[in-house]
Design an enzyme around this catalytic site. Structure first.
Site, short mmCIF file in Angstrom:
data_model
loop_
_atom_site.label_atom_id
_atom_site.label_comp_id
_atom_site.label_asym_id
_atom_site.label_seq_id
_atom_site.Cartn_x
_atom_site.Cartn_y
_atom_site.Cartn_z
N TRP A 21 0.75 -1.28 0.05
CA TRP A 21 -0.19 0.07 0.09
C TRP A 21 0.81 1.34 -0.13
O TRP A 21 1.91 1.30 0.81
CB TRP A 21 -0.98 -0.22 1.21
CG TRP A 21 -1.65 1.37 1.24
CD1 TRP A 21 -2.47 1.67 0.56
CD2 TRP A 21 -1.74 1.98 2.51
NE1 TRP A 21 -3.25 2.81 0.94
CE2 TRP A 21 -2.70 3.06 2.33
CE3 TRP A 21 -1.14 1.82 3.83
CZ2 TRP A 21 -2.72 4.18 3.32
CZ3 TRP A 21 -1.34 2.91 4.77
CH2 TRP A 21 -2.19 4.07 4.56
N ASP A 49 0.57 -8.97 1.15
CA ASP A 49 -0.59 -8.42 1.12
C ASP A 49 -0.66 -7.18 0.17
O ASP A 49 0.33 -6.39 0.10
CB ASP A 49 -0.67 -7.62 2.66
CG ASP A 49 -2.29 -6.96 2.67
OD1 ASP A 49 -3.28 -7.86 2.72
OD2 ASP A 49 -2.13 -5.89 2.65
N TYR A 54 -4.95 -0.39 -4.78
CA TYR A 54 -3.59 0.45 -4.46
C TYR A 54 -3.10 0.78 -5.66
O TYR A 54 -2.92 0.11 -6.74
CB TYR A 54 -3.06 -0.72 -3.75
CG TYR A 54 -2.91 -1.26 -2.33
CD1 TYR A 54 -4.12 -0.47 -1.48
CD2 TYR A 54 -2.39 -2.27 -1.57
CE1 TYR A 54 -4.46 -0.74 -0.21
CE2 TYR A 54 -2.69 -2.55 -0.35
CZ TYR A 54 -3.91 -1.97 0.31
OH TYR A 54 -4.00 -2.36 1.72
N SER A 151 -11.51 -6.29 6.53
CA SER A 151 -10.52 -5.34 6.87
C SER A 151 -11.24 -4.08 7.54
O SER A 151 -12.15 -3.82 6.87
CB SER A 151 -9.60 -4.76 5.69
OG SER A 151 -8.82 -3.63 6.01
N TRP A 204 -2.07 -3.80 9.82
CA TRP A 204 -1.37 -2.93 8.95
C TRP A 204 -1.09 -1.66 9.95
O TRP A 204 -1.71 -1.44 10.90
CB TRP A 204 -2.30 -2.30 7.79
CG TRP A 204 -3.35 -1.74 7.94
CD1 TRP A 204 -4.66 -2.24 8.26
CD2 TRP A 204 -3.79 -0.57 8.02
NE1 TRP A 204 -5.63 -1.52 8.25
CE2 TRP A 204 -5.27 -0.41 8.22
CE3 TRP A 204 -3.18 0.81 7.67
CZ2 TRP A 204 -5.64 1.18 8.11
CZ3 TRP A 204 -3.75 1.94 7.63
CH2 TRP A 204 -4.98 2.19 8.04
N ALA A 208 2.77 3.11 12.70
CA ALA A 208 2.17 4.11 12.81
C ALA A 208 2.59 5.18 11.64
O ALA A 208 2.95 6.29 11.83
CB ALA A 208 2.06 4.91 14.34
#
Length: 334
Positions: A21, A49, A54, A151, A204, A208
């Site tokens: 991502w 993943d 994306y 998700s 995910w 942070a």
């Protein structure tokens, strides 16, 4: 690398998963993206993943090209469906038409016959849950996915989806929420529900958006080339953490990382892996060396005193409100 079962399923995945991502197909060139994926393979990562949305579907294509020569049985590939991938009204959401078309598009881009886990990227309030779960069941029965997951669903949404999956005899095994020492909203409701139902977390943003690496300093400009300076979308995601009170407390973690013999990123990733319901932490990278650094968190065990010290430092700035789960999900189809 260490490995864990995904929930109570028979699927074993690597503790560190590699995700693309905000990077592949947008922030970094394909050559660099390929180097990051190969670094992940070299560290023993087997779980990858991605999602159809994306980089406007380009991320799946990049991943598919690089993994094409690998032994498929030795990989676990996860992708997701929900967000718009085209201009049409049915190019989004979890209606049957989009789900059935989206899985074929993902398989084509990933250059594989199946994905290991096919996940609903958000809950779709504009589509009956029964329709969504029946479509996912047909994807599994067609051999295009082995397991299903979600998700950023709330505990109630997960429970309702799981009940339908049981009726349809489809293995619902994973939840993919945001989770870090700063973002703990899943602990109160989502994790207990998933533990009860046998669903594992593949989380995910364990660092942070890079804030827990400590590279953002209070009162200083963000480092050149960091996500906070990226105009292609990265800056908006990290901005909420760039408050002085957050950055000051993150710096207080450095002595704890030194005490544990870990880098700051390793400490952050290791922290999420201490939760027994977490099967894997998804890491991203714009450079291969970042993959290697973060992957060192696999197998790390943090003692109770260190965990308590981390909690005490971050408690004033950590988000724990379960109502913030899926905070960016739309209330109706866009």
């Amino acid at each position: 690398m260490e490995f864990r079962h995904l929930g109570r399923s028979g699927l074993v995945i690597s503790e560190i998963a590699y995700g693309n991502w905000l990077t592949h197909g947008s922030q970094v060139e394909e050559e660099t993206a390929a180097a990051c994926i190969r670094a992940a393979l070299d560290t023993g990562i087997t779980t990858f993943d991605t999602a159809d949305v994306y980089a406007g579907t380009r991320a799946e294509s990049v991943l598919g090209r690089v993994l094409k020569g690998e032994r498929r049985e030795g990989l676990e590939i996860l992708t997701k469906v929900f967000w718009p991938t085209g201009p049409g009204r049915n190019d989004r959401g979890l209606g049957r038409k989009h789900v059935m078309e989206a899985i074929d598009g993902s398989l084509r881009r990933l250059q594989t016959d199946y994905v290991d886990v096919y996940q609903a990227h958000r809950y779709d309030p504009s589509t009956p849950l029964e329709e969504t779960m029946e479509a996912f069941a047909d994807v599994v029965r067609a051999g295009k996915a082995l397991y299903i997951g979600v998700s950023e669903w709330t505990a109630d949404q997960i429970r309702a989806g799981h009940a339908l999956a049981r009726e349809l005899r489809v293995p619902f095994v994973s939840s993919q929420p945001q989770y870090s020492a700063l973002w703990r909203v899943i602990e109160a409701e989502v994790i207990p529900t998933c533990e009860e139902l046998g669903i594992g977390q593949v989380v995910w943003s364990p660092i942070a958006q890079g804030v827990l690496t400590g590279k953002y300093l209070p009162g200083a400009e963000p480092p050149a080339g960091s996500r906070a300076t990226d105009e292609k979308g990265g800056a908006e995601y990290v901005a909420r953490w760039l408050r002085a009170d957050v950055l000051e407390r993150v710096q207080l973690l450095r002595p704890l990382a030194d005490q544990a013999g870990l880098g700051m990123a390793e400490l952050a990733v290791a922290w999420v892996l201490q939760n027994r319901n977490v099967a894997a932490a998804i890491i991203g990278a714009s450079r291969p060396e970042q993959v290697v650094e973060n992957a060192r968190a696999a197998g790390v065990r943090l003692d109770a005193d260190l965990l308590k010290a981390m909690d005490d430092i971050l408690a004033p700035v950590a988000e724990t409100d379960p109502a913030r789960t899926a905070q960016n999900a739309p209330k109706e189809r866009p």
